[in-house]
Design an enzyme around this catalytic site. Sequence first.
Site, PDB file in Angstrom:
ATOM      1  CG  ASP A  98     -80.369  37.002  61.399  1.00 13.24           C
ATOM      2  OD1 ASP A  98     -80.681  36.121  60.583  1.00 13.24           O
ATOM      3  OD2 ASP A  98     -79.182  37.301  61.633  1.00 13.24           O
TER       4      ASP A  98
ATOM      5  N   GLY B 260     -81.262  50.046  65.456  1.00  6.92           N
ATOM      6  CA  GLY B 260     -81.746  49.672  64.119  1.00  6.92           C
ATOM      7  C   GLY B 260     -83.157  50.107  63.767  1.00  6.92           C
TER       8      GLY B 260
ATOM      9  NE  ARG C 232     -76.704  52.079  63.378  1.00  8.12           N
ATOM     10  CZ  ARG C 232     -77.090  50.857  63.774  1.00  8.12           C
ATOM     11  NH1 ARG C 232     -78.246  50.382  63.375  1.00  8.12           N
ATOM     12  NH2 ARG C 232     -76.317  50.131  64.546  1.00  8.12           N
TER      13      ARG C 232
ATOM     14  CE  LYS D 237     -80.613  39.015  57.464  1.00 13.42           C
ATOM     15  NZ  LYS D 237     -79.208  38.979  57.941  1.00 13.42           N
TER      16      LYS D 237
ATOM     17  CD  GLU E 213     -85.109  44.761  66.491  1.00 12.03           C
ATOM     18  OE1 GLU E 213     -84.984  45.977  66.267  1.00 12.03           O
ATOM     19  OE2 GLU E 213     -84.244  44.097  67.082  1.00 12.03           O
ATOM     20  CG  ASP E 214     -83.468  46.389  63.008  1.00  7.78           C
ATOM     21  OD1 ASP E 214     -83.773  45.477  63.808  1.00  7.78           O
ATOM     22  OD2 ASP E 214     -82.294  46.801  62.885  1.00  7.78           O
TER      23      ASP E 214
HETATM   24  P1  IMP Z   1     -81.181  38.224  65.904  1.00  7.40           P
HETATM   25  O1  IMP Z   1     -81.021  38.430  67.378  1.00  7.40           O
HETATM   26  O2  IMP Z   1     -80.206  37.226  65.360  1.00  7.40           O
HETATM   27  O3  IMP Z   1     -82.610  37.911  65.498  1.00  7.40           O
HETATM   28  O4  IMP Z   1     -80.760  39.549  65.213  1.00  7.40           O
HETATM   29  C1  IMP Z   1     -81.493  40.665  65.350  1.00  7.40           C
HETATM   30  C2  IMP Z   1     -80.633  41.897  65.352  1.00  7.40           C
HETATM   31  O5  IMP Z   1     -79.444  41.725  64.587  1.00  7.40           O
HETATM   32  C3  IMP Z   1     -81.404  42.995  64.708  1.00  7.40           C
HETATM   33  O6  IMP Z   1     -82.002  43.769  65.684  1.00  7.40           O
HETATM   34  C4  IMP Z   1     -80.358  43.760  63.956  1.00  7.40           C
HETATM   35  O7  IMP Z   1     -79.886  44.778  64.789  1.00  7.40           O
HETATM   36  C5  IMP Z   1     -79.268  42.788  63.694  1.00  7.40           C
HETATM   37  N1  IMP Z   1     -79.288  42.247  62.318  1.00  7.40           N
HETATM   38  C6  IMP Z   1     -79.665  41.010  61.917  1.00  7.40           C
HETATM   39  N2  IMP Z   1     -79.550  40.876  60.587  1.00  7.40           N
HETATM   40  C7  IMP Z   1     -79.093  42.068  60.142  1.00  7.40           C
HETATM   41  C8  IMP Z   1     -78.780  42.571  58.834  1.00  7.40           C
HETATM   42  O8  IMP Z   1     -78.902  41.901  57.785  1.00  7.40           O
HETATM   43  N3  IMP Z   1     -78.333  43.848  58.786  1.00  7.40           N
HETATM   44  C9  IMP Z   1     -78.179  44.630  59.889  1.00  7.40           C
HETATM   45  N4  IMP Z   1     -78.470  44.209  61.111  1.00  7.40           N
HETATM   46  C10 IMP Z   1     -78.916  42.938  61.242  1.00  7.40           C
HETATM   47 MG    MG Z   2     -81.516  45.604  66.221  1.00  7.25          MG
END
Ligand code: IMP
Ligand code: MG
Length: 180
Positions: free
Chosen positions: A103, A43, A165, A131, A99-100
Amino acid sequence: MNSDIAEVLFSREEINQKVQELAQKIDHEYGDKEIVTIGILRGAIFFMADILRAFKVKLVMDVMSVSSYGEKDITSSGQVKILNDIMINIKDRDVLIIEDIIDTGLTLYHVKRHLLDRGANSVKICTLLDKPSNRKFKVGSDYNGFIIPNEFVVGYGLGYDNRYRNLDYIGILKPEIYQN
Ligand code: IMP
Ligand code: MG
């Protein structure tokens, strides 16, 4: 615009502007120190490419590949797999994760702990998107670009099933794309 996108959140120009701002702030904070940047694939690939070229701070670059999603999921599986680890020694180094998006925080919580376990002197996090309403793990972004609502977004590196992407803007994916 791609017909699977419901709404554009950030144009390429807005992203570029934000990347420059983040780079300046980080340059200022690290000063003369040399940092190790670790981009999280896939990402963060375009964000990493752009912010690294905007930095003036001295740096050594590495990447890591981690996965918490199945290919067609839009929510995390709850487990973080390290698919490809870093290659360089980060003992006593100042690390900046690129990091992108943050969440739930699951991915960055684990990656940060992993890098601290490897003996890094400091580990900070730079994300393009946050987010915050969906956070479940105690981890935050030290340098974040944009706060976004709890929607699934794609483009500028972010994907769904590895599609979208390459869009040069960030937009909300139409729910019907992943709801069937
Ligand atoms: P987390 O581990 O729940 O914080 O999610 C982080 C990872 O989930 C990021 O590195 C993204 O790769 C993916 N991710 C979370 N939200 C999105 C989204 O809205 N679109 C695309 N990828 C997402
Ligand atoms: Mg990611």
